[in-house]
Design a protein around this motif. Structure first.
Motif, PDB file in Angstrom:
ATOM      1  N   ILE A 678      -5.825   4.286  -7.845  1.00  0.00           N
ATOM      2  CA  ILE A 678      -7.066   3.441  -8.197  1.00  0.00           C
ATOM      3  C   ILE A 678      -8.014   4.388  -9.058  1.00  0.00           C
ATOM      4  O   ILE A 678      -8.282   5.529  -8.821  1.00  0.00           O
ATOM      5  CB  ILE A 678      -7.898   3.445  -6.824  1.00  0.00           C
ATOM      6  N   LEU A 709     -15.618  -4.335  -5.812  1.00  0.00           N
ATOM      7  CA  LEU A 709     -14.533  -3.430  -6.189  1.00  0.00           C
ATOM      8  C   LEU A 709     -13.352  -4.259  -5.795  1.00  0.00           C
ATOM      9  O   LEU A 709     -12.820  -4.465  -4.664  1.00  0.00           O
ATOM     10  CB  LEU A 709     -14.638  -2.106  -5.516  1.00  0.00           C
ATOM     11  N   PRO A 710     -12.223  -3.928  -6.726  1.00  0.00           N
ATOM     12  CA  PRO A 710     -11.000  -4.370  -6.400  1.00  0.00           C
ATOM     13  C   PRO A 710     -10.137  -3.440  -5.455  1.00  0.00           C
ATOM     14  O   PRO A 710     -10.613  -2.250  -5.448  1.00  0.00           O
ATOM     15  CB  PRO A 710     -10.349  -4.309  -7.730  1.00  0.00           C
ATOM     16  N   LYS A 711      -9.603  -4.043  -4.699  1.00  0.00           N
ATOM     17  CA  LYS A 711      -8.964  -3.248  -3.555  1.00  0.00           C
ATOM     18  C   LYS A 711      -7.406  -3.026  -4.036  1.00  0.00           C
ATOM     19  O   LYS A 711      -6.685  -2.140  -3.395  1.00  0.00           O
ATOM     20  CB  LYS A 711      -8.875  -3.862  -2.220  1.00  0.00           C
ATOM     21  N   GLN A 712      -6.878  -3.797  -4.713  1.00  0.00           N
ATOM     22  CA  GLN A 712      -5.457  -3.591  -5.239  1.00  0.00           C
ATOM     23  C   GLN A 712      -5.141  -2.962  -6.552  1.00  0.00           C
ATOM     24  O   GLN A 712      -6.012  -3.149  -7.396  1.00  0.00           O
ATOM     25  CB  GLN A 712      -4.918  -5.235  -5.276  1.00  0.00           C
ATOM     26  N   SER A 715      -5.023  -5.011  -9.402  1.00  0.00           N
ATOM     27  CA  SER A 715      -6.203  -5.666 -10.043  1.00  0.00           C
ATOM     28  C   SER A 715      -6.581  -4.706 -11.407  1.00  0.00           C
ATOM     29  O   SER A 715      -6.842  -5.331 -12.281  1.00  0.00           O
ATOM     30  CB  SER A 715      -7.008  -5.959  -9.071  1.00  0.00           C
ATOM     31  N   TYR A 716      -6.569  -3.505 -11.101  1.00  0.00           N
ATOM     32  CA  TYR A 716      -6.978  -2.658 -12.249  1.00  0.00           C
ATOM     33  C   TYR A 716      -6.120  -2.666 -13.368  1.00  0.00           C
ATOM     34  O   TYR A 716      -6.540  -2.548 -14.458  1.00  0.00           O
ATOM     35  CB  TYR A 716      -7.124  -1.224 -11.464  1.00  0.00           C
ATOM     36  N   SER A 745     -14.621 -10.228  -6.603  1.00  0.00           N
ATOM     37  CA  SER A 745     -13.918  -9.961  -5.062  1.00  0.00           C
ATOM     38  C   SER A 745     -14.590 -11.024  -4.181  1.00  0.00           C
ATOM     39  O   SER A 745     -15.362 -12.186  -4.473  1.00  0.00           O
ATOM     40  CB  SER A 745     -14.625  -8.828  -4.505  1.00  0.00           C
ATOM     41  N   GLU A 767      -6.213  -9.638  -6.059  1.00  0.00           N
ATOM     42  CA  GLU A 767      -6.495  -9.454  -5.003  1.00  0.00           C
ATOM     43  C   GLU A 767      -5.933 -10.403  -3.702  1.00  0.00           C
ATOM     44  O   GLU A 767      -5.520 -11.434  -4.185  1.00  0.00           O
ATOM     45  CB  GLU A 767      -7.989  -9.476  -4.641  1.00  0.00           C
ATOM     46  N   ARG A 770      -6.940 -12.704   3.594  1.00  0.00           N
ATOM     47  CA  ARG A 770      -6.768 -11.921   5.070  1.00  0.00           C
ATOM     48  C   ARG A 770      -5.508 -12.138   5.492  1.00  0.00           C
ATOM     49  O   ARG A 770      -4.813 -11.293   6.330  1.00  0.00           O
ATOM     50  CB  ARG A 770      -7.666 -12.586   6.111  1.00  0.00           C
TER      51      ARG A 770
END
Length: 862
Positions: A678, A709-712, A715-716, A745, A767, A770
């Motif tokens: 990240i 914020l991207p979590k994956q 994605s960045y 998001s 992203e 669930r």
């Protein structure tokens, strides 16, 4: 409009039959390439490869394109239209040529064989032949995979091997593999044998037939490895094994002993004492002088180190002279600081003679027979007789190929041949009747190769001023009589070859020929650089050039790469760390040899010089080298990234690591994979923007102040690709843009008023929800932006004409453009039209070429 043909990354492949379906400009590009290369359609090539920028055109020849299910590449010409140059490569003598798959993609669906080609591809996919595309591109791996799966290719069918009717081996000659290389020696290498012991392994002395004594064995590391590989070995050391007995042995190793002895008299005693124990040969090695490595205070003719040990550093010439003067015998260099001295002169003659004899058999181009030939085989009497005596005839045939001449009575088991077939000539006639024209071609090639081997051998004797042997073995006499007539004529051939090496034009032409046969990378009129394992396949004049240049250095295979300087009369030998196992091996040692003066200059990398990477390693090896397919794939991907100029030494390891990190790549094995880290939001995301710019943009994000914020990690990566591939060129052309809606998001999407389509719009990048599913299955990333004081329709036209994108939504002249980027860009444009009867906008979707040819876009949007 969808591209015709087979599209792989940045290249388009078509069969020649589709040429007239290309655009006029592309047809002109192909025409220019054929003129530059001087080749003819159909006669010399039938498949065309076009780069996306149309600067590089490759013309490929698959002679059996329509008759073989998976045709083999025979040759190609790669033309650079920008520089008006081309490179030619032939595979006529390759034992592992490239194989073509999925032929149906290269031809028209209206072609007669199209359905047949499609069926073969479907069958291959069904049994898992295409699961790993990196491992099936070359014949050897392809046929191994077929065998593993239990299938054989018959015409355009995949047939279980058990269903095939047995047929004679004349239909399909077995491909010679690396079976000539003793596999047990690889195991020895894994035990990190010392350099002198490794030379013995390379030359076949550690196969268990010879006993070895290690004089000065130290802690016994070499001995342990030899014992575990069934080599009879013992040793003695004045410190670690002083009580062991000094024994006679076929081979004695005096490895890096004399350089640690401060007394000249004791050095002489050590050499003479070790030599007395050798029945056949002694191996003597010592540390070589290196200006950067000599550390310590002077002591005698050497130095005392910080650990209070003595080191005497020799030059290669000094060590050679010292050994010869001490033993009154000629020493043979086999590597830097490593020399052989033979007590058995017959063994010396065999060793010297064998070093100039290729072990590689002539290449056999395997052609699969048509279906009819396989299903009904007519067994004739020649075939019947040959198969009955195959166990006797095949070794005779292989010996014939190895010698390049008919074996004589004393070279075969004449009694067994006579009992089975009447006589040796009768056996030879039967072989030729069975092998036919292809066998005759192989013998001609073997004879030519053998003559060149002997010319190099006699040239090397002349250059090294070696005394002729007092007597010759019978096989050597037979060779000279058959190929040259007399010993004097053989010597004259060697002298003639020596003279040829002094002519720059001959060296240049031979380097060109070598490169065309896949033997190294040619830097036009400057040098040829190749892996040392390929040296024995070079034209005779280059083999002679190399052998003369390395007369003092020793065996070239102790290095990894050799650079033949065409005009300066020099050679450069380079050794790398983990050359075979690493896609970017690091240079450890470089040796420059002046052919005329026989001077050697050594350069070590490590403490003083930072070991650089070797870039584009696939250029210097070929398809027969281990991991070539993986290396070629890695090199292609690295070049496509266009991170830096890879010519010359290229960027330093630290610079490359930084460039890869900036583009979110990392090296794993032979793969370039996307980073799973990240980044910091204030890290650069392309040339003009930061990650924060693409994440903290838009009205809703500004109002809610959500982190968004991207979590994956992917994605960045998608945001980076969007920025570098689309936003950077747009900003570079139009100036700074205004970002109106970027990454979104799930938390932000729930706060946006009005209707959004996160499952389609790609603002969610990679992203997941669930349940772990992608929010948008299209992947990639999207941005909405505005170029102030510009007509956004004109901006859209420029993008469609110059850039590769996934989807573009156009709303109007003064409205932001929505644009996305993905690995598989479809270049789809949607005009977001206003309809009076409906509140929502209605998209009118088209491909980019249709958009570029559409007039009155502004009217269609209102």
């Amino acid at each position: 409009m969808k591209k015709i043909g087979k599209n792989i990354v940045a290249n388009q492949y078509i069969h020649l039959s589709l040429l007239n379906q290309l655009s006029e400009s592309d047809q002109l590009v192909v025409k220019q390439a054929t003129l530059l290369a001087g080749v003819q359609e159909e006669e010399q090539f039938n498949v065309i490869k076009l780069s996306d920028n149309r600067e590089i055109v490759t013309l490929l020849d698959y002679p059996d394109f329509f008759t073989e299910g998976f045709p083999i590449l025979a040759r190609y010409w790669t033309v650079n239209l920008a520089t008006e140059t081309y490179r030619h490569r032939t595979y006529e003598d390759s034992q592992n040529p490239p194989v073509l798959h999925r032929k149906e993609l290269l031809i028209s669906s209206k072609q007669e064989q199209y359905e047949q080609f499609c069926k073969l591809t479907v069958d291959a996919e069904t049994i898992g032949l295409f699961d790993d595309p990196n491992r099936i591109g070359f014949l050897r791996a392809w046929e191994s995979l077929l065998k593993l799966k239990g299938f054989s290719v018959v015409g355009h069918d995949l047939v279980p091997v058990g269903n095939l009717e047995k047929f004679g081996s004349n239909d399909e000659e077995p491909i010679s593999s690396e079976s000539g290389i003793a596999r047990h020696l690889t195991a020895l290498t894994r035990y990190n044998l010392s350099a002198p012991m490794q030379t013995l392994a390379r030359f076949g002395y550690l196969d268990g037939r010879k006993s070895v004594f290690d004089y000065g064995c130290g802690k016994g590391g070499d001995l342990q490895a030899l014992h575990e590989n069934n080599v009879v070995a013992s040793g003695w050391d004045p410190y670690y094994a002083a009580d062991d007995i000094k024994k006679q042995a076929d081979i004695v190793n005096l490895g890096f002993v004399i350089n640690v002895i401060e007394s000249l008299d004791e050095r002489v005693e050590a050499i003479q004492g070790a030599y007395e124990l050798a029945n056949e040969l002694i191996v003597i090695s010592a540390m070589l002088a290196n200006p950067e490595a000599v550390k310590g205070r002077p002591y005698g003719d050497g130095v005392l180190t910080s650990r209070n040990t003595f080191q005497k550093y020799f030059t290669q010439a000094e060590l050679s002279h010292f050994i010869s003067e001490t033993l009154h015998e000629e020493s043979l260099p086999v590597g830097p600081g490593i020399f052989y001295v033979f007590k058995d002169k017959d063994a010396e003659q065999r060793f010297v003679y064998s070093r100039f004899v290729k072990k590689r058999p002539p290449a056999i181009r395997v052609k699969r027979a048509p279906t009819e030939r396989r299903t009904k085989v007519r067994v004739n009497r020649v075939q019947e007789k040959y198969e009955r005596h195959q166990a006797l005839l095949e070794p005779l045939w292989h010996l014939w190929l190895q010698l390049g001449r008919k074996p004589e009575r004393n070279e075969v088991n004449i009694e067994e041949i006579g009992a089975a077939l009447g006589s040796l000539p009768a056996a030879q006639r039967l072989i030729m009747a069975y092998k036919g024209e292809e066998g005759a071609e192989l013998l001609n090639a073997a004879e030519t190769a053998r003559v060149n081997d002997l010319r190099v051998y006699f040239a090397n004797l002349q250059f090294g001023k070696r005394r002729p042997f007092k007597h010759m073995e019978q096989r050597q006499k037979s060779d000279i009589k058959h190929f040259f007539g007399t010993f004097k004529a053989a010597v004259q051939e060697g002298e003639r070859l020596l003279f040829e090496t002094t002519q720059v034009a001959n060296i240049n032409a031979a380097c060109q020929e070598a490169a065309e046969h896949g033997l190294g990378w040619l830097d036009e009129s400057h040098s040829l650089q190749l892996h040392t394992s390929l040296v024995e396949q070079l034209p005779a004049v280059l083999r002679c050039y190399v052998s003369c240049g390395t007369l003092l250095y020793g065996d070239v295979s102790s290095a990894d790469l050799i650079k033949i300087h065409i005009r300066s009369g020099k050679l450069t030998l380079m050794t790398f760390d983990k050359f075979d196992e690493s896609p970017l091996p690091r240079l450890l040692e470089r040796v420059k040899i002046n052919l005329r003066s026989q001077r050697l200059d050594f350069f070590d990398y490590g403490e003083i010089y930072i070991p650089p990477y070797l870039y584009l390693k696939s250029r210097f090896i070929n398809e027969e080298h281990p991991f070539f397919a993986e290396q070629a794939s890695f090199d292609e991907k690295l070049e496509q990234l266009n991170l830096a100029d890879l010519s010359g030494f290229g960027p330093s390891p630290e610079e490359l690591e930084a460039l890869l990190e900036e583009r979110r790549y990392c090296i794993k094995g032979f793969n370039l994979e996307r980073s799973q880290t990240i980044p910091n939001l204030d890290d650069a995301c392309g040339l003009f923007l930061k990650y924060r710019d693409l994440i903290e943009c838009g009205e809703t994000q500004a109002e809610t102040k959500l982190p968004n914020l991207p979590k994956q990690p992917d994605s960045y990566t998608a945001l980076l690709e969007l920025s570098t591939q689309l936003l950077d060129p747009i900003i570079d052309y139009f100036g700074m843009i205004k970002l109106t809606y970027g990454f979104c998001s799930p938390e932000l999407a729930r706060k946006i008023p009005g209707r959004v389509a996160p499952k389609l719009d790609q603002h969610g990048a990679h992203e997941r929800n669930r349940l772990g599913h992608f929010i948008c299955s299209r992947g990639g990333a999207a941005i909405d932006f505005l170029v102030e004081d510009e007509d956004m329709i004109a901006v859209a036209y420029w993008i469609a004409n110059h850039l590769s994108f996934d989807r573009l939504y156009l709303y109007g002249s003064d409205k932001p453009i929505h644009i996305s980027y993905n690995f598989n860009n479809v270049k789809q444009v949607s005009l977001m039209k206003k309809v009076k009867s409906r509140k929502n906008l209605i998209p009118k979707t088209m491909d980019s070429e249709t958009f570029l040819n559409t007039n009155n876009i502004k009217l269609q949007l209102t």
